[in-house]
Scaffold this motif. Structure first.
Motif, short mmCIF file in Angstrom:
data_model
loop_
_atom_site.label_atom_id
_atom_site.label_comp_id
_atom_site.label_asym_id
_atom_site.label_seq_id
_atom_site.Cartn_x
_atom_site.Cartn_y
_atom_site.Cartn_z
N THR A 92 1.21 0.07 8.15
CA THR A 92 1.32 0.95 9.53
C THR A 92 1.21 2.37 9.58
N ASP A 93 1.15 3.07 8.38
CA ASP A 93 1.32 4.57 8.49
C ASP A 93 -0.14 4.94 8.51
N ALA A 94 -0.18 6.12 9.59
CA ALA A 94 -1.69 6.62 9.95
C ALA A 94 -2.16 7.34 8.96
N ALA A 95 -1.36 7.80 7.96
CA ALA A 95 -2.10 8.81 6.99
C ALA A 95 -1.74 8.49 5.53
N MET A 112 -3.77 -0.35 -0.16
CA MET A 112 -4.25 -0.41 1.29
C MET A 112 -4.28 0.90 1.91
N TYR A 113 -5.40 1.33 2.43
CA TYR A 113 -5.76 2.68 3.18
C TYR A 113 -4.65 2.74 4.48
N ALA A 114 -4.48 3.83 5.01
CA ALA A 114 -3.82 4.07 6.26
C ALA A 114 -4.32 3.36 7.34
N SER A 115 -3.50 2.64 8.07
CA SER A 115 -3.66 1.76 9.40
C SER A 115 -4.51 0.80 8.88
N VAL A 116 -4.33 0.00 7.65
CA VAL A 116 -5.12 -1.27 7.41
C VAL A 116 -4.31 -2.63 7.46
N ARG A 117 -4.90 -3.63 7.66
CA ARG A 117 -4.49 -5.02 7.60
C ARG A 117 -5.43 -5.63 6.86
N LEU A 118 -4.77 -6.45 6.00
CA LEU A 118 -5.51 -7.33 5.30
C LEU A 118 -4.90 -8.55 4.75
N GLY A 119 -5.68 -9.64 4.36
CA GLY A 119 -5.09 -10.85 3.72
C GLY A 119 -5.91 -11.07 2.29
N LEU A 120 -4.88 -11.41 1.48
CA LEU A 120 -5.77 -11.48 0.18
C LEU A 120 -4.98 -12.61 -0.70
N LEU A 121 -5.57 -12.95 -1.68
CA LEU A 121 -4.86 -13.88 -2.87
C LEU A 121 -4.15 -12.85 -3.83
N MET A 122 -2.81 -12.69 -3.94
CA MET A 122 -2.19 -11.89 -4.61
C MET A 122 -0.97 -12.36 -5.77
N PRO A 123 -1.67 -12.09 -6.78
CA PRO A 123 -0.80 -12.37 -8.19
C PRO A 123 0.65 -12.11 -7.80
N ILE A 124 1.61 -12.98 -8.33
CA ILE A 124 2.75 -12.68 -8.57
C ILE A 124 3.49 -13.03 -10.10
N ASN A 125 4.63 -12.33 -10.30
CA ASN A 125 4.95 -12.51 -11.61
C ASN A 125 5.71 -13.89 -12.05
N LEU A 135 1.75 5.99 -1.56
CA LEU A 135 1.25 6.99 -2.45
C LEU A 135 1.81 8.60 -2.05
N GLY A 136 2.36 8.59 -0.87
CA GLY A 136 2.97 9.78 -0.39
C GLY A 136 4.18 9.33 0.92
N ALA A 137 4.84 10.50 1.19
CA ALA A 137 5.85 9.92 2.14
C ALA A 137 5.42 9.49 3.47
N PRO A 138 5.56 8.08 3.61
CA PRO A 138 5.08 7.74 4.96
C PRO A 138 6.06 7.96 6.10
N THR A 139 5.49 7.81 7.22
CA THR A 139 6.35 7.87 8.57
C THR A 139 6.41 6.62 9.25
N SER A 140 5.69 5.48 8.91
CA SER A 140 5.70 4.31 9.16
C SER A 140 5.71 3.57 8.06
N GLY A 141 6.23 2.02 8.14
CA GLY A 141 6.27 1.26 7.02
C GLY A 141 5.10 0.25 6.83
N TYR A 142 5.40 -0.54 5.51
CA TYR A 142 4.49 -1.74 5.04
C TYR A 142 5.19 -2.72 5.60
N TYR A 143 4.44 -3.86 5.93
CA TYR A 143 5.01 -5.23 6.16
C TYR A 143 4.19 -6.38 5.51
N ASN A 144 4.77 -7.31 5.07
CA ASN A 144 4.17 -8.34 4.67
C ASN A 144 4.58 -9.68 4.62
N ASN A 145 3.80 -10.78 4.77
CA ASN A 145 4.53 -11.92 4.66
C ASN A 145 3.35 -13.12 3.69
#
Length: 153
Positions: A92-95, A112-125, A135-145
């Protein structure tokens, strides 16, 4: 068929497993239960091993703003034999861009670039975790489920 809270043994041949400490019981699959030991509603795709939850999705992180790789635990939704989940992610971060990976690799697997939503197959350990960082200080956050997983059986 027996439902057990005991994790299966390590594979003894390819992906074949037994119940831990009981070689007479063959492991055939994994499911999750709710707090009251009721089986959560799911749909299993026989040919590719995908299990889709037909209940509320499992939230990994809400408004995450870490700038160093930080664990996200999916062990509540993906069983011990799973190494791949379906992941919905929102930056949700704009920058700032947000990177995700599993600690099995030191590299960023997806960015995931700024303001991007995606669905993918994600490896887990092996402990059903993945990691994220901005990759820099955000002003909004990352969400996932995760609405489902694949298991190696």
């Amino acid at each position: 068929i027996e439902i057990s809270s005991t994790a299966p043994s390590a594979p003894y041949s390819a992906l074949a497993r037994n119940k831990t400490a009981d070689g007479t019981r063959r492991y055939i699959g994994s499911i999750r239960t709710a707090a009251a030991n009721t089986i959560r509603n799911f749909q299993h795709h026989l040919h590719n091993g995908y299990v889709a939850w037909l209940c509320a999705t499992f939230t990994g992180v809400t408004d995450g703003r870490a700038t160093v790789y930080t664990d996200i635990d999916f062990s509540a939704s993906a069983p011990v034999t799973s190494r791949l989940i379906y992941l919905n992610g929102v930056n949700t971060d704009a920058a700032q861009a947000c990177a995700i990976h599993t600690d099995d690799t030191p590299d960023d697997m997806f960015v995931m670039y700024a303001s991007v939503r995606l669905g993918l197959l994600m490896p887990i350990n092996a402990t059903q975790k993945m990691q994220y960082k901005y990759l820099g200080a955000p002003t909004s956050g990352y969400y996932n489920n995760s609405p489902g997983y694949f298991y190696d059986r």
